[in-house]
Every structure is written in C-alpha cells, then in structure tokens.
Design a protein around this motif. Structure first.
Motif, PDB file in Angstrom:
ATOM      1  N   THR A  34       0.213   5.281   0.384  1.00  0.00           N
ATOM      2  CA  THR A  34      -0.793   6.291   0.711  1.00  0.00           C
ATOM      3  C   THR A  34      -0.159   7.667   0.601  1.00  0.00           C
ATOM      4  O   THR A  34       0.910   7.911   1.152  1.00  0.00           O
ATOM      5  CB  THR A  34      -1.320   6.076   2.146  1.00  0.00           C
ATOM      6  OG1 THR A  34      -1.854   4.757   2.249  1.00  0.00           O
ATOM      7  CG2 THR A  34      -2.389   7.097   2.492  1.00  0.00           C
ATOM      8  N   GLU A  52       0.847  -1.192   0.000  1.00  0.00           N
ATOM      9  CA  GLU A  52       0.000   0.000   0.000  1.00  0.00           C
ATOM     10  C   GLU A  52       0.880   1.238   0.000  1.00  0.00           C
ATOM     11  O   GLU A  52       1.832   1.316   0.772  1.00  0.00           O
ATOM     12  CB  GLU A  52      -0.904   0.043   1.235  1.00  0.00           C
ATOM     13  CG  GLU A  52      -1.919  -1.062   1.294  1.00  0.00           C
ATOM     14  CD  GLU A  52      -2.830  -0.963   2.514  1.00  0.00           C
ATOM     15  OE1 GLU A  52      -2.549  -0.132   3.416  1.00  0.00           O
ATOM     16  OE2 GLU A  52      -3.809  -1.706   2.558  1.00  0.00           O
ATOM     17  N   LYS A  86      -5.383   9.171  -0.175  1.00  0.00           N
ATOM     18  CA  LYS A  86      -5.829   8.047  -1.007  1.00  0.00           C
ATOM     19  C   LYS A  86      -4.751   6.986  -0.898  1.00  0.00           C
ATOM     20  O   LYS A  86      -3.589   7.280  -0.614  1.00  0.00           O
ATOM     21  CB  LYS A  86      -6.034   8.460  -2.458  1.00  0.00           C
ATOM     22  CG  LYS A  86      -4.728   8.709  -3.200  1.00  0.00           C
ATOM     23  CD  LYS A  86      -4.968   8.884  -4.683  1.00  0.00           C
ATOM     24  CE  LYS A  86      -3.737   9.323  -5.416  1.00  0.00           C
ATOM     25  NZ  LYS A  86      -3.164  10.597  -5.033  1.00  0.00           N
ATOM     26  N   THR A  87      -5.139   5.741  -1.087  1.00  0.00           N
ATOM     27  CA  THR A  87      -4.202   4.631  -1.037  1.00  0.00           C
ATOM     28  C   THR A  87      -4.315   3.836  -2.320  1.00  0.00           C
ATOM     29  O   THR A  87      -5.419   3.481  -2.740  1.00  0.00           O
ATOM     30  CB  THR A  87      -4.493   3.699   0.162  1.00  0.00           C
ATOM     31  OG1 THR A  87      -4.361   4.467   1.361  1.00  0.00           O
ATOM     32  CG2 THR A  87      -3.547   2.514   0.186  1.00  0.00           C
ATOM     33  N   VAL A 100      -8.132   3.220  -3.085  1.00  0.00           N
ATOM     34  CA  VAL A 100      -9.099   3.469  -2.025  1.00  0.00           C
ATOM     35  C   VAL A 100      -9.006   4.942  -1.635  1.00  0.00           C
ATOM     36  O   VAL A 100      -7.955   5.382  -1.174  1.00  0.00           O
ATOM     37  CB  VAL A 100      -8.806   2.586  -0.783  1.00  0.00           C
ATOM     38  CG1 VAL A 100      -9.788   2.883   0.335  1.00  0.00           C
ATOM     39  CG2 VAL A 100      -8.820   1.118  -1.152  1.00  0.00           C
ATOM     40  N   TRP A 108      -3.167   0.276  -3.750  1.00  0.00           N
ATOM     41  CA  TRP A 108      -2.694  -0.979  -3.201  1.00  0.00           C
ATOM     42  C   TRP A 108      -2.525  -2.008  -4.311  1.00  0.00           C
ATOM     43  O   TRP A 108      -3.137  -1.906  -5.379  1.00  0.00           O
ATOM     44  CB  TRP A 108      -3.643  -1.500  -2.119  1.00  0.00           C
ATOM     45  CG  TRP A 108      -5.039  -1.759  -2.646  1.00  0.00           C
ATOM     46  CD1 TRP A 108      -6.070  -0.872  -2.665  1.00  0.00           C
ATOM     47  CD2 TRP A 108      -5.532  -2.960  -3.231  1.00  0.00           C
ATOM     48  NE1 TRP A 108      -7.180  -1.454  -3.241  1.00  0.00           N
ATOM     49  CE2 TRP A 108      -6.874  -2.740  -3.597  1.00  0.00           C
ATOM     50  CE3 TRP A 108      -4.965  -4.211  -3.492  1.00  0.00           C
ATOM     51  CZ2 TRP A 108      -7.662  -3.725  -4.196  1.00  0.00           C
ATOM     52  CZ3 TRP A 108      -5.750  -5.181  -4.089  1.00  0.00           C
ATOM     53  CH2 TRP A 108      -7.088  -4.934  -4.424  1.00  0.00           C
TER      54      TRP A 108
END
Length: 145
Positions: free
Chosen positions: A87, A85, A135-136, A128, A138
């Motif tokens: 972010t 991930e 925001k992430t 996401v 992944w």
C-alpha cells in the motif's frame, strides 16, 4: 487406565506480518528481505513471493512515493494462500489491473515490466483504490500446487 485424548483438526495456522517502510530503494530491498525471512520462519517457500514483493515495493518507491510518507508491506497466510499487499499513498496514480498491463514498446526499455512479472508469477492479483490518498496492489499465491 488408558485414556485416549481426541484432538480436532484445525485449519492451517494463520500467519500475518505488516511493516511500514520508507519509499526508497533501501525500503524496497528491505521489503524483499523481510518477506524471505518471515516466510522462511513460517516454513514456507519464498522465491516467488520475493520476486513479487520486489516488483511491488519497487513500484511503491518509484511511482507511489510521496515525500514523508511510507509504504506498507503486508503478508498474510490463510489456509493454503499467501496474500501480499503493498500500500502506498499515491492513490491518484493507479496502475492498470490484471489483463490490462502492456509490455513497453521499446524492447530495450529499462522499466515497465514489473506488473508483467507479478501477473506471470501470481495466481491472482489486483489493485484496490483507497481509502484516500492510498491504493493497494495485492497478489495471491496458492501454496499447494
């Protein structure tokens, strides 16, 4: 007297690593190097993950950069899956998701292919939004092929 000790089988050990890095070229490079180092220490292959992290960290340092705010790299192994991930703090700049990424129209363009590489290498990936202003992005890699 012989005593037999029975040991129950436990699932693979969970591993996790999280770090904040500056949204710079140096921070993106460090994200890749830390990924290789941690996966190596965990006894896991790192080549595919290193490529994915390089692309996501580069995107965070270019498109997700906000002066004075770091981006976060998180690596987690759960069972046979490695989850990566990244972010950043530009939740207002959300990239296209899986299946919606388009190659640049100019074949000689020097950028615009990062998420295509992620899409090609990851078994699953996505974006996401939130919590605001973050925001992430992944990606998951199946460790058993």
């Amino acid at each position: 007297m012989n005593q037999e000790i029975l040991r129950s089988q436990h699932p693979a050990t969970e591993q996790a690593f999280t770090v904040l890095l500056s949204p710079t070229r140096r921070g993106a490079r460090l994200a890749r190097l830390l990924t290789v180092a941690h996966l190596g220490a965990w006894g896991l292959p790192s080549e595919t993950a290193a490529h994915i992290v390089a692309e996501l960290a580069a995107n965070a340092s270019v498109h997700g950069r906000v002066q004075g705010r770091d981006f976060q790299l998180a690596l987690a192994v759960s069972g046979n899956t490695l989850r990566i991930e990244v972010t950043d703090t530009r939740g207002d700049s959300v990239p296209p998701g899986p299946g919606a990424v388009k190659a640049p129209e100019d074949d000689h363009a020097e950028n615009g292919r990062g998420l295509l590489i992620v899409e090609a290498l990851a078994d699953h990936w996505g974006v996401v939004p939130g919590p605001v202003p973050r925001k992430t992005v992944w990606a998951e890699i199946d460790l058993v092929r």
